[in-house]
Scaffold this active site. Sequence first.
Site, PDB file in Angstrom:
ATOM      1  N   GLU A  14      32.580  -5.906  93.901  1.00 49.23           N
ATOM      2  CA  GLU A  14      32.556  -6.739  92.756  1.00 49.23           C
ATOM      3  C   GLU A  14      33.839  -7.724  92.791  1.00 49.23           C
ATOM      4  OE1 GLU A  14      33.805  -4.898  88.434  1.00 49.23           O
ATOM      5  OE2 GLU A  14      31.597  -4.458  89.100  1.00 49.23           O
ATOM      6  N   TYR A  15      35.049  -7.236  92.845  1.00 47.91           N
ATOM      7  CA  TYR A  15      36.215  -7.929  92.964  1.00 47.91           C
ATOM      8  C   TYR A  15      36.031  -8.977  93.750  1.00 47.91           C
ATOM      9  CZ  TYR A  15      39.245  -4.349  90.909  1.00 47.91           C
ATOM     10  OH  TYR A  15      39.963  -3.553  89.804  1.00 47.91           O
ATOM     11  N   LYS A  75      30.885   4.278  94.201  1.00 45.21           N
ATOM     12  CA  LYS A  75      30.966   3.380  92.944  1.00 45.21           C
ATOM     13  C   LYS A  75      32.158   2.704  93.505  1.00 45.21           C
ATOM     14  CE  LYS A  75      30.572   1.764  88.751  1.00 45.21           C
ATOM     15  NZ  LYS A  75      32.092   1.359  88.371  1.00 45.21           N
ATOM     16  N   GLY A 123      27.765  -1.098  82.424  1.00 45.45           N
ATOM     17  CA  GLY A 123      28.653  -1.565  81.490  1.00 45.45           C
ATOM     18  C   GLY A 123      27.781  -1.471  79.844  1.00 45.45           C
ATOM     19  N   ASN A 162      35.084   6.874  86.116  1.00 43.02           N
ATOM     20  CA  ASN A 162      35.647   6.044  87.485  1.00 43.02           C
ATOM     21  C   ASN A 162      36.733   7.067  88.003  1.00 43.02           C
ATOM     22  OD1 ASN A 162      33.969   3.950  87.463  1.00 43.02           O
ATOM     23  ND2 ASN A 162      35.049   2.446  86.047  1.00 43.02           N
ATOM     24  N   MET A 216      30.518   3.014  76.698  1.00 43.20           N
ATOM     25  CA  MET A 216      29.271   3.726  77.682  1.00 43.20           C
ATOM     26  C   MET A 216      28.914   5.008  77.278  1.00 43.20           C
ATOM     27  SD  MET A 216      30.493   2.299  81.505  1.00 43.20           S
ATOM     28  CE  MET A 216      28.929   2.769  82.166  1.00 43.20           C
ATOM     29  N   GLY A 217      29.458   5.799  76.684  1.00 45.34           N
ATOM     30  CA  GLY A 217      29.211   7.095  76.604  1.00 45.34           C
ATOM     31  C   GLY A 217      28.146   7.168  75.483  1.00 45.34           C
ATOM     32  N   SER A 242      27.371   2.357  86.805  1.00 45.13           N
ATOM     33  CA  SER A 242      27.482   0.902  86.566  1.00 45.13           C
ATOM     34  C   SER A 242      26.420   0.451  85.706  1.00 45.13           C
ATOM     35  CB  SER A 242      27.252   0.214  88.019  1.00 45.13           C
ATOM     36  OG  SER A 242      27.737  -1.305  87.729  1.00 45.13           O
ATOM     37  N   GLY A 274      32.659  12.446  75.211  1.00 47.05           N
ATOM     38  CA  GLY A 274      33.307  11.103  75.335  1.00 47.05           C
ATOM     39  C   GLY A 274      32.302  10.149  74.834  1.00 47.05           C
ATOM     40  N   LEU A 275      32.520   9.554  73.689  1.00 45.37           N
ATOM     41  CA  LEU A 275      31.691   8.541  73.082  1.00 45.37           C
ATOM     42  C   LEU A 275      32.310   7.213  72.970  1.00 45.37           C
ATOM     43  CD1 LEU A 275      30.481  11.131  70.367  1.00 45.37           C
ATOM     44  CD2 LEU A 275      29.117  10.763  72.630  1.00 45.37           C
ATOM     45  N   GLY A 276      32.852   6.693  74.034  1.00 41.16           N
ATOM     46  CA  GLY A 276      33.430   5.401  73.845  1.00 41.16           C
ATOM     47  C   GLY A 276      32.338   4.255  74.238  1.00 41.16           C
ATOM     48  N   HIS A 310      31.514  -0.062  95.413  1.00 40.84           N
ATOM     49  CA  HIS A 310      30.973  -1.086  94.709  1.00 40.84           C
ATOM     50  C   HIS A 310      31.776  -1.924  93.752  1.00 40.84           C
ATOM     51  CE1 HIS A 310      29.467  -1.875  90.482  1.00 40.84           C
ATOM     52  NE2 HIS A 310      28.127  -1.932  90.896  1.00 40.84           N
ATOM     53  N   ASN A 311      32.947  -1.409  93.420  1.00 45.90           N
ATOM     54  CA  ASN A 311      33.781  -2.100  92.385  1.00 45.90           C
ATOM     55  C   ASN A 311      34.735  -2.974  93.265  1.00 45.90           C
ATOM     56  OD1 ASN A 311      32.584  -0.764  90.377  1.00 45.90           O
ATOM     57  ND2 ASN A 311      34.935  -0.258  89.435  1.00 45.90           N
TER      58      ASN A 311
END
Length: 306
Positions: free
Chosen positions: A182-183, A175, A125, A97, A11-12, A123, A7-9, A178-179
């Site tokens: 974050e909200y 995580k 980004g 996630n 982040m990847g 985390s 997976g090379l989006g 954590h999110n």
Amino acid sequence: MKLAMIGLGKMGANMVRRLVKHNHEVVAYDTHAESAQNLGKESPNITAVNSLKAAVNALKSPRVFWLMVPHQFVDASIGDLLAAGVARGDVIIDGGNSNYKQSQRRAAQLAQEGIHFVDSGTSGGVWGLENGYSLMVGGSQEAIAIIQPALESLAPSASSGWGHVGPAGAGHYVKMVHNGIEYGLMQAYAEGFELMSAKKEMQLDMNQIAHIWQHGSVVRSWLLDLIADALDDKSFVDNLSDYVDDSGEGRWTIEDSIENAVPTPVLSLALQMRFRSRQSPSYAGKLLNAMRAGFGGHSVRNANKK
């Protein structure tokens, strides 16, 4: 060490770049073959492959496969890896996630085959390449020991920003919370700036105030930095829609608070405010989107789109 990144989006791909920067070797695979091929051109330590079978064959036992795919594709990816030859002693890491309950299930199923499963809450980004990633890792001690060199390189430093937080599922659970936090933080900033923006008779300069708060204030933070950066370009914020998406982890956090009868009113209301943003325009929603775009590179809508 040598490992495969599946997976090379956004982040990847950056995680691959950070790993090779620290002299690791990475076998890169993505369902879009061009993504892997382009990444492979960046470093001799990146080997682009066009199949999971090729990724399996490129590694020596214990082989490590780091998944950076959307949570809805994790099971299919694991199934494809098993079909490609992943075997006893190998390690599969889910760095996306995913819901922690699914991670617990996957770990139990893979353990029956003698395969290690690690869930890494990740985390950082789009800034992780430069600053390092915060990694909350769940799994067995044996599995963590195998992948520790990669964790130390992906984190801000070998001794900070990452940790083995508990058994399988614990990484994604931490995580998730954590999110949720974050909200809440994002909503507090957005509401505060909206309140000041509404005080028209004072003609307050939101950009000036954000930059003042960046230095010495008890509310200074990276999120505030993102607000200040966004407000440097007034047209950017003006052209944003206030429609704010939610990735799902905020919902899971609230569901868990209900299951455990733990009050989380701030986190719950922050999630509810994202739903509200989809009904009527607000300045707070625009700033929420500016922060999301800043820290995660999330796609955001223009003001003329709902």
